[in-house]
Scaffold this motif. Structure first.
Motif, mmCIF file in Angstrom:
data_model
loop_
_atom_site.group_PDB
_atom_site.id
_atom_site.type_symbol
_atom_site.label_atom_id
_atom_site.label_comp_id
_atom_site.label_asym_id
_atom_site.label_seq_id
_atom_site.Cartn_x
_atom_site.Cartn_y
_atom_site.Cartn_z
ATOM 1 N N LEU A 47 0.811 -1.219 0.000
ATOM 2 C CA LEU A 47 0.000 0.000 0.000
ATOM 3 C C LEU A 47 0.849 1.277 0.000
ATOM 4 C CD1 LEU A 47 -2.875 0.920 -0.200
ATOM 5 C CD2 LEU A 47 -3.005 0.892 2.271
ATOM 6 N N PRO A 48 1.861 1.417 0.885
ATOM 7 C CA PRO A 48 2.695 2.624 0.792
ATOM 8 C C PRO A 48 3.413 2.742 -0.550
ATOM 9 C CG PRO A 48 3.136 1.466 2.845
ATOM 10 C CD PRO A 48 2.221 0.603 2.041
ATOM 11 N N LEU A 49 3.851 1.623 -1.097
ATOM 12 C CA LEU A 49 4.508 1.640 -2.402
ATOM 13 C C LEU A 49 3.547 2.128 -3.486
ATOM 14 C CD1 LEU A 49 6.970 0.931 -4.168
ATOM 15 C CD2 LEU A 49 6.003 -1.369 -4.363
ATOM 16 N N ALA A 50 2.324 1.630 -3.453
ATOM 17 C CA ALA A 50 1.327 2.051 -4.443
ATOM 18 C C ALA A 50 1.023 3.539 -4.322
ATOM 19 C CB ALA A 50 0.049 1.233 -4.268
ATOM 20 N N VAL A 51 0.905 4.035 -3.108
ATOM 21 C CA VAL A 51 0.609 5.456 -2.904
ATOM 22 C C VAL A 51 1.744 6.321 -3.452
ATOM 23 C CG1 VAL A 51 0.321 7.250 -1.155
ATOM 24 C CG2 VAL A 51 -0.954 5.114 -0.975
ATOM 25 N N VAL A 52 2.978 5.945 -3.170
ATOM 26 C CA VAL A 52 4.121 6.717 -3.666
ATOM 27 C C VAL A 52 4.166 6.690 -5.193
ATOM 28 C CG1 VAL A 52 6.648 6.744 -3.773
ATOM 29 C CG2 VAL A 52 5.507 6.486 -1.580
ATOM 30 N N LEU A 53 3.993 5.522 -5.790
ATOM 31 C CA LEU A 53 4.035 5.420 -7.250
ATOM 32 C C LEU A 53 2.876 6.157 -7.917
ATOM 33 C CD1 LEU A 53 5.131 1.701 -7.695
ATOM 34 C CD2 LEU A 53 6.520 3.760 -8.002
ATOM 35 N N LEU A 54 1.683 6.026 -7.365
ATOM 36 C CA LEU A 54 0.526 6.713 -7.941
ATOM 37 C C LEU A 54 0.649 8.230 -7.814
ATOM 38 C CD1 LEU A 54 -2.249 4.319 -6.658
ATOM 39 C CD2 LEU A 54 -1.715 4.773 -9.050
ATOM 40 N N THR A 55 1.138 8.692 -6.677
ATOM 41 C CA THR A 55 1.329 10.135 -6.492
ATOM 42 C C THR A 55 2.394 10.663 -7.444
ATOM 43 O OG1 THR A 55 0.668 9.945 -4.183
ATOM 44 C CG2 THR A 55 1.847 11.949 -4.819
ATOM 45 N N GLY A 56 3.485 9.927 -7.574
ATOM 46 C CA GLY A 56 4.535 10.321 -8.515
ATOM 47 C C GLY A 56 4.036 10.385 -9.943
ATOM 48 N N ALA A 57 3.246 9.389 -10.341
ATOM 49 C CA ALA A 57 2.692 9.378 -11.700
ATOM 50 C C ALA A 57 1.742 10.550 -11.912
ATOM 51 C CB ALA A 57 1.971 8.058 -11.959
ATOM 52 N N SER A 58 0.956 10.883 -10.897
ATOM 53 C CA SER A 58 0.032 12.010 -11.002
ATOM 54 C C SER A 58 0.790 13.328 -11.160
ATOM 55 C CB SER A 58 -0.867 12.060 -9.772
ATOM 56 O OG SER A 58 -1.704 13.186 -9.811
ATOM 57 N N VAL A 59 1.822 13.503 -10.371
ATOM 58 C CA VAL A 59 2.642 14.730 -10.468
ATOM 59 C C VAL A 59 3.323 14.795 -11.828
ATOM 60 C CG1 VAL A 59 4.677 15.896 -9.534
ATOM 61 C CG2 VAL A 59 2.956 14.969 -7.990
#
Length: 75
Positions: A47-59
């Motif tokens: 879950l933390p990995l997914a949040v970091v990757l999804l946030t990075g992709a959004s930015v």
């Protein structure tokens, strides 16, 4: 009824915000973690990995579209 609608709109804007793909990705990651944990796997780290990757992709997407807009304006 107006208050219920306002309450629902607040939570929709708070959770989904500007990028619905992050909310959908986090929901999918939560579901995947739940399935894996139910099967006895230690998947808390997903879950933390997914949040970091999804946030990075959004930015990244937002920055890319902003650069494209700046290039179009300078022409």
């Amino acid at each position: 009824m107006r208050y219920v609608e306002a309450f629902g709109r607040f939570w929709w804007d708070f959770i989904v915000g500007d990028d619905w793909t992050v909310a959908a990705g986090v929901a999918l990651a939560l579901g995947l973690v739940a399935i894996l944990v139910d099967r006895g796997l230690n998947a808390w780290w997903l879950l933390p990995l997914a949040v970091v990757l999804l946030t990075g992709a959004s930015v990244w997407r937002q920055a890319s579209s902003s650069l494209d807009d700046d290039r179009a304006e300078s022409r």
